[in-house]
Design a protein around this motif. Structure first.
Motif, PDB file in Angstrom:
ATOM      1  N   ASN A 171       0.847  -1.189   0.000  1.00 14.29           N
ATOM      2  CA  ASN A 171       0.000   0.000   0.000  1.00 14.29           C
ATOM      3  C   ASN A 171       0.883   1.240   0.000  1.00 14.29           C
ATOM      4  N   ARG A 172       0.403   2.286  -0.655  1.00 12.64           N
ATOM      5  CA  ARG A 172       1.101   3.572  -0.642  1.00 12.64           C
ATOM      6  C   ARG A 172       0.331   4.516   0.270  1.00 12.64           C
ATOM      7  N   ALA A 173       0.969   4.889   1.366  1.00 14.61           N
ATOM      8  CA  ALA A 173       0.276   5.686   2.380  1.00 14.61           C
ATOM      9  C   ALA A 173      -0.080   7.075   1.871  1.00 14.61           C
TER      10      ALA A 173
ATOM     11  N   THR B 125       5.130   2.579  -2.386  1.00 10.39           N
ATOM     12  CA  THR B 125       4.358   1.507  -1.780  1.00 10.39           C
ATOM     13  C   THR B 125       5.233   0.684  -0.849  1.00 10.39           C
ATOM     14  N   GLU B 126       4.635   0.128   0.202  1.00  7.03           N
ATOM     15  CA  GLU B 126       5.379  -0.688   1.156  1.00  7.03           C
ATOM     16  C   GLU B 126       4.437  -1.661   1.836  1.00  7.03           C
ATOM     17  N   LEU B 127       5.013  -2.652   2.512  1.00  3.84           N
ATOM     18  CA  LEU B 127       4.196  -3.550   3.320  1.00  3.84           C
ATOM     19  C   LEU B 127       3.723  -2.792   4.549  1.00  3.84           C
ATOM     20  N   PRO B 128       2.428  -2.698   4.766  1.00  3.74           N
ATOM     21  CA  PRO B 128       1.936  -1.938   5.921  1.00  3.74           C
ATOM     22  C   PRO B 128       2.064  -2.737   7.209  1.00  3.74           C
ATOM     23  N   ASN B 129       2.295  -2.032   8.281  1.00  3.21           N
ATOM     24  CA  ASN B 129       2.378  -2.636   9.606  1.00  3.21           C
ATOM     25  C   ASN B 129       0.969  -2.829  10.150  1.00  3.21           C
TER      26      ASN B 129
END
Length: 790
Positions: free
Chosen positions: A64-66, A72-76
């Motif tokens: 997801n891209r905050a 984009t990154e793996l969300p916590n």
């Protein structure tokens, strides 16, 4: 402080231990002891919170891209591990009172995290704590936790808050919309999260079971809810010798799971399914769930990989087991749409993105040990052709130009643009890798070649592999630049594996690998012409191969390939490297912390020095000798030795990827002592005594490198143009090593001593292999003396 000698008896060399608690050095144990199963990774934070802890729960593929200005990154995800404990009304923390007999341990064999200690409260009451935790390899969606507390001396009141806390972020970036929270029957907690950009639904469920003195207590908890958070509060009164036990079972499901990737999907389906899974699991209890998890580890991992070392240094065996453990839990074997993150699933470093680390440092383990998983990882790259073609078009090229960093396979390039501070100007430095570090495209082509030759998986090639090879070759043909003066094609303005050299022309690694990629495409085109014209016809329609083949033919032989110098056989790393200023690198070669050179120079200055970040030219010898180019005089043993002796002193190993390659090449040229020293340093990147090396997560590629150094280095296992070669050279203090690899669809168990090599072909289908120049055939068992003694 870390200790690796706590495992006793059957657990000798299986246990990674922290034997002293420090609230200032939490990151190392959180990372190297993290739990996972490829679907999820759970960082091993303590149950009670501390200021510097990093509470991460990451799920493969949920990118997801905050914000618009972020990648984009793996969300916590929400935190399920935190217990807010109060003893006689006061917050429990190991920063207060007195702690004795402290141990936090990861048992690699059982994949269980435990922590236990005796604690005296500020009021003088003595209690004994014991925590257990696992992430199931049997049920990929399940987390099990257990807390046991015993009052040793006094009556004591214990209060506990436990639930699901979605007040989490990725270093401040919030990825989730506020979701619904619910408690069913005052027992089952459910929290829903949805990513704000990719719209992935996440449903987390949890429940508790309470026993006192082994008798289940039906406690009516206080129910609580806050913004992005829902929890239960339990209160207990214990008498001396009373034992409180709390089990917490959690399940995690997402709409990205394959079973929910369907047109008729609704979030209610996900909620119902996940809650039912929790209810079914919780009825079994921690111990039963853990036993199923344990059996899966034993059957699928330890018995299958069958790796043993008899070494005078126990650390060596533990390091190899550590490698196998992490290679298992970092890999999304369940889903071929997902790759391996550079920090695995152990932390937020590198945002969960995949690099060339996978193909060159991790994938070889699976190719030789678990081909099914290797196929899945390469299929991920096939899905990534969408993003690779997109990047090629955006940069004015044809074919498939693989991103330097990749997330969801169709996303294209996701490398951040800006990075660390420039110590001279004070500005952020630009990350050029996403623009001009292009060798990854050929690295992936090599990985396909290696997989095909080791596994003989023709079906993969017909459906996926040939298309990858052909379209990457088409990229290189369009990327080449004609130099009229030299009458050669050059590859200008790139970064090679040595990222301390930016904007260089004719990086030797990049040029040779592009040449290999194009020659491989030519070979496979001609092979299909003869053996499978229907497959070629279909690919030609899709990729316009008639025209592409002509371009490969016209250009491949004219690529400029830097030659070994006459005076010393050194291949120039790029057009200018050998002309750069030399400085005394002793200070940086002996540094405790990597990238120490950046404290004295900025990127522009380092670019003008004869200093190398990581193995660059040397990787060529290790890779190309496995191919049909192995007889090329430019990569001969003499040239390999000369280049090792020249470049190793100039290499700072400021990347965790570097040491394994140097260890393998050192072993190849007969310097076994140096090879072992480099192997040991590689093993200590995460396992070493320094307590700040893994704060952002483990080093996935170096963990793969531990296995590679042992198998491709000391055991001498190597693919050589379609043939298996075994040239063992084990360290002086290793007496025996044994392991199982897969060669062309069957398991082969190999045992090595100082002077003998034993090969057992498990399916009794004949294989041919080479040992120190001699060809052997075996369809059952053979023992070969090879005469290398101390």
């Amino acid at each position: 402080m870390m200790n690796y000698s706590q495992g006793k008896g059957e657990l000798k060399n299986w246990v990674v231990s922290e034997v002293e608690f420090s609230p200032d050095t939490l990151g190392k144990s959180e990372s190297i002891m993290y739990l996972g199963n490829g679907y999820m990774g759970l960082r091993s934070t303590t149950e009670e919170p501390y200021i510097k802890d990093k509470r991460n729960l990451l799920i493969s593929g949920t990118f997801n891209r905050a914000e618009e200005n972020e990648v984009t990154e793996l969300p916590n995800l929400a935190d399920v591990t935190r217990f807010d404990i109060r003893i006689d009304g006061e917050r429990f923390s190991l920063e207060f009172g007195e702690t004795k007999n402290y141990q936090r341990q990861l048992n690699l064999k059982t994949a269980e995290l435990t922590r236990y200690f005796d604690w005296t409260s500020p009021r003088g009451k003595e209690l004994r704590f014991h925590f257990r935790r696992f992430v199931s390899l049997d049920n990929l969606h399940l987390i099990g936790m257990k807390m046991m507390v015993e009052s040793l001396t006094d009556p004591v009141r214990i209060s506990l808050d436990s639930g699901i806390d979605a007040q989490m972020s990725n270093s401040g970036s919030q990825h989730f919309l506020e979701g619904e929270r619910r408690i069913f029957d005052k027992q089952f907690i459910q929290l829903v999260q949805t990513t704000n950009e990719s719209k992935i639904d996440v449903v987390i469920n949890t429940t508790h079971k309470i026993t006192v003195n082994d008798e289940e207590r039906i406690k009516v908890p206080e129910m609580n809810m806050d913004r992005r958070k829902v929890w239960l509060t339990y209160d207990f009164s214990l008498q001396p010798t009373d034992k409180l036990e709390i089990e917490k079972i959690t399940t995690v499901f997402t709409s990205r799971d394959k079973e929910f990737e369907k047109a008729e999907y609704t979030i209610q389906q996900l909620r119902d399914h996940s809650l039912q899974d929790l209810q079914d699991s919780s009825g079994k209890g921690y111990d039963t769930l853990f036993q199923s998890h344990l059996e899966t580890w034993q059957n699928k991992i330890w018995e299958a990989y069958n790796f043993e070392i008899n070494s005078d240094d126990d650390f060596d065996q533990l390091a190899l087991r550590f490698s196998l453990y992490h290679l298992t839990i970092m890999t999304p074997a369940h889903d071929d749409r997902m790759g391996i993150a550079a920090k695995a699933l152990s932390g937020e470093g590198y945002k969960g993105h995949s690099f060339w680390d996978t193909e060159l440092f991790i994938l070889p383990f699976f190719i030789y040990s678990n081909p099914k998983v290797a196929k899945s990882l390469l299929t991920y790259r096939y899905h990534g052709l969408v993003g690779a073609r997109k990047k090629a078009r955006e940069n004015g090229y044809l074919g498939a130009m693989y991103p330097w960093e990749v997330a969801w396979p169709t996303d294209g390039e996701v490398t951040p643009v800006w990075g660390d501070i420039d110590i001279v100007t004070g500005n952020q430095t630009k990350i050029w890798s996403g623009f001009i570090e292009q060798h990854i495209t050929a690295d992936i082509a090599f990985a396909v070649y290696q997989y095909y030759n080791v596994t003989a998986d023709q079906g993969f090639m017909d459906h996926y592999g040939y298309e990858i090879i052909f379209d990457t070759a088409t990229f290189w043909a369009s990327r080449l630049e004609w130099n009229e003066k030299k009458q050669k094609y050059h590859i200008n303005d790139v970064i090679g594996p040595d990222e301390y050299k930016e904007h260089v022309d004719n990086n030797a690694f990049t040029n040779y690998m592009a040449y290999f990629n194009m020659k491989l495409a030519i070979r496979y085109y001609e092979k299909l012409t003869m053996e499978n014209p229907m497959c070629l016809k279909e690919l030609t329609k899709k990729l316009n191969l008639d025209k592409a083949y002509q371009h490969w033919q016209d250009k491949a032989g004219k690529i400029y390939l830097p030659e070994p110098r006459e005076e010393d056989l050194v291949i120039p790393q790029d057009d200018t490297y050998l002309l750069l200023k030399e400085i005394d690198l002793a200070k940086y070669k002996n540094q405790e912390k990597v990238r120490g050179i950046y404290r004295d120079y900025n990127s522009e200055q380092i670019n003008k020095l004869q200093v190398t970040k990581q193995a660059d030219t040397l990787i060529l010898f290790y890779l190309l000798e496995q191919t049909f180019l192995n007889d090329d005089e430019r990569i001969s043993e003499a040239v390999k030795r000369a280049n090792f002796n020249y470049y190793e002193p100039k290499t700072l190993h400021d990347s965790s990827l570097s040491l394994a390659t140097h260890a393998i090449v050192a072993n190849d040229i007969g310097d076994i002592d140096l090879a072992y020293s480099l192997f040991k340093k590689s093993s200590e990147i995460d396992l070493g005594p320094l307590m700040n090396t893994s704060d952002d997560g483990v080093h996935a590629a170096s963990i793969g490198g531990i296995w590679k150094s042992a198998i491709f280095g000391f055991a001498g296992i190597r693919l050589v143009d379609g043939r298996l070669r075994i040239n063992p050279r084990i360290p002086k203090h290793w007496h025996h090593m044994k392991f199982t690899i897969h060669w062309q669809a069957q398991p082969v168990t190999i045992s090595i001593t100082k002077s003998t090599l034993s090969v057992k072909v498990e399916n009794k289908e004949s294989i041919t292999f080479e040992v120190f120049g001699e060809i052997h055939e075996c369809d059952d068992f053979i023992e070969i003396p090879f005469g290398l003694t101390e």
